[in-house]
Design an enzyme around this catalytic site. Structure first.
Site, PDB file in Angstrom:
ATOM      1  N   TYR A  69      30.440  42.632  50.847  1.00 23.80           N
ATOM      2  CA  TYR A  69      30.540  43.106  49.460  1.00 23.80           C
ATOM      3  C   TYR A  69      29.264  43.849  49.069  1.00 23.80           C
ATOM      4  CZ  TYR A  69      31.162  43.139  44.399  1.00 23.80           C
ATOM      5  OH  TYR A  69      31.270  43.538  43.082  1.00 23.80           O
ATOM      6  N   SER A  98      33.540  36.485  36.225  1.00 28.92           N
ATOM      7  CA  SER A  98      34.845  36.942  36.692  1.00 28.92           C
ATOM      8  C   SER A  98      35.175  36.171  37.960  1.00 28.92           C
ATOM      9  CB  SER A  98      34.818  38.442  36.983  1.00 28.92           C
ATOM     10  OG  SER A  98      34.081  38.701  38.158  1.00 28.92           O
ATOM     11  N   SER A 112      26.646  47.121  41.548  1.00 30.07           N
ATOM     12  CA  SER A 112      26.193  45.740  41.394  1.00 30.07           C
ATOM     13  C   SER A 112      24.797  45.622  41.976  1.00 30.07           C
ATOM     14  CB  SER A 112      27.129  44.776  42.128  1.00 30.07           C
ATOM     15  OG  SER A 112      26.568  43.479  42.199  1.00 30.07           O
ATOM     16  N   LYS A 166      51.926  44.046  35.859  1.00 29.82           N
ATOM     17  CA  LYS A 166      50.717  43.436  35.303  1.00 29.82           C
ATOM     18  C   LYS A 166      50.003  44.426  34.371  1.00 29.82           C
ATOM     19  CE  LYS A 166      49.902  40.185  39.075  1.00 29.82           C
ATOM     20  NZ  LYS A 166      48.993  39.747  40.165  1.00 29.82           N
ATOM     21  N   LYS A 199      28.929  47.825  47.866  1.00 33.47           N
ATOM     22  CA  LYS A 199      28.339  48.232  46.586  1.00 33.47           C
ATOM     23  C   LYS A 199      27.156  49.181  46.800  1.00 33.47           C
ATOM     24  CE  LYS A 199      31.129  47.471  44.685  1.00 33.47           C
ATOM     25  NZ  LYS A 199      31.895  48.100  43.567  1.00 33.47           N
ATOM     26  N   ASP A 211      47.032  51.979  44.149  1.00 31.56           N
ATOM     27  CA  ASP A 211      46.686  50.963  45.136  1.00 31.56           C
ATOM     28  C   ASP A 211      45.628  51.541  46.059  1.00 31.56           C
ATOM     29  OD1 ASP A 211      46.468  49.002  47.033  1.00 31.56           O
ATOM     30  OD2 ASP A 211      48.585  48.995  47.599  1.00 31.56           O
ATOM     31  N   LEU A 237      36.742  42.874  34.096  1.00 30.44           N
ATOM     32  CA  LEU A 237      35.914  43.864  33.415  1.00 30.44           C
ATOM     33  C   LEU A 237      36.718  45.081  32.975  1.00 30.44           C
ATOM     34  CD1 LEU A 237      32.829  43.742  35.797  1.00 30.44           C
ATOM     35  CD2 LEU A 237      32.804  43.045  33.401  1.00 30.44           C
TER      36      LEU A 237
END
Length: 326
Positions: free
Chosen positions: A213, A253, A174, A59, A217, A84, A34
């Site tokens: 998770y 994703s 989310s 990256k 969120k 990080d 995203l």
């Protein structure tokens, strides 16, 4: 489940180019998924500067080439900074770099705190915190608090120049937060309970693979609301910085499916109803174009939505405040 089906009937759109053109946008976790697609959209909408905040600079540089197709003019608009979130020292170094950038004449108009992980395994960072908790919650809160003054500085500058646009701080949320059992909320020391391996194992067993998770969120929404409350108002009674959360919807994703042990149903749902990351990332750009009505709010499918009683119930408000005070 209803939220998943709503995605089928709610196509996402990008905000007007005028809300992004010539603006400086910082996006964490922007070398993939995203974040990468949001950076691409921002450039296509005419952003003046896009800052890719990434864990791997190599990256990040590859992502820079990807979103610009190697076009020298566009390449000059993209900066790659190391960040990080598993390291508080890295977060502080990043903040110092951002302060130096602004001090040298740079500007931060919008910040999208997109970076996050969804690991199913117990791991501890070098700072001694459970990895999901530190990356998604603690470092995200630290970063948001430390960068807020830079957005307030932008607000002052914009006001002096007669601009009606507001700086934004958007945290990626989310709708999975509604599934969180969050049994740790009953503990005397909630963060310490979340950092306890035995308690983590119990919660994962009771709430399923995505419990941790979902809790992180949920806590991101709590963070957003607390930071939003710190923002001073301008002479018109409007927040000088818009702070909100955005839920891009269930996307294709690899965030929730990169590890072994992810429930098969999640992979099936991703394939059937998941949005592409290019589509879902439009929500991130939309969130940083919204005005005061989204202040301290949860945004889904391009609209301010009720995040549910797990956020708004008075008992949960007290839990939120207790965590923040800790």
């Amino acid at each position: 489940m209803g939220a998943l089906y709503s995605h089928l009937f709610t196509p996402l759109t990008l905000p007007p180019a005028s809300t992004i053109r010539n603006r400086s946008i910082l996006i964490t976790g922007s070398n993939t998924g995203l974040g990468l697609e949001a950076a691409r959209h921002a450039l296509n909408l005419g952003a003046g500067t896009v800052i890719l905040a990434v864990r791997s600079v190599d990256k990040g540089e590859a992502a820079k080439v990807n979103i610009t197709n190697g076009n020298p003019e566009l390449m000059s608009k993209v900066l790659v900074w190391h960040l990080d979130l598993e390291s508080f020292a890295s977060v502080r170094h990043f903040v110092s770099k951002a302060r130096e950038y602004v001090g040298n004449g740079g500007k931060l108009d919008s910040i999208i705190l997109n970076a996050g992980i969804a690991s199913l395994e117990w791991n501890v960072t070098e700072d001694g915190w459970e990895r999901n908790l530190q990356v998604n919650v603690l470092s995200t809160a630290l970063l948001g608090l430390e960068l807020l003054p830079l957005l307030l500085k932008t607000s002052e500058s914009d006001s002096d120049n007669g601009s009606s646009l507001k700086p934004h701080l958007t945290i990626l949320a989310s709708d999975i937060h509604k599934t969180a059992r969050f049994s740790e909320r009953h503990a005397e020391h909630i963060l310490f309970a979340l950092d306890n391996r035995d308690q983590w194992a119990k919660s994962q067993q009771a709430g399923g693979a995505t419990e941790r998770y979902a809790v992180t969120k949920l806590l991101d929404i709590y963070i957003m609301k607390q930071i939003a409350a710190l923002v001073p108002l301008d002479e018109d009674g409007e927040p000088r910085v818009v702070v909100n959360c955005v839920a891009p919807g269930f996307c294709k994703s690899d965030l929730l499916s990169r590890e072994e042990g992810v429930p098969f149903v999640i992979k099936v749902l991703q394939r059937v109803v998941g949005r592409s990351v290019a589509e879902g990332s439009k929500a991130l750009l939309h969130a940083v174009s919204l005005v005061g009505e989204s202040q301290g709010e949860w945004v889904e499918d391009l609209a301010v939505r009720d995040p549910g009683r797990i956020v708004t119930n008075p008992d949960m408000v007290r839990v939120r405040e207790k965590i923040w005070e800790a």
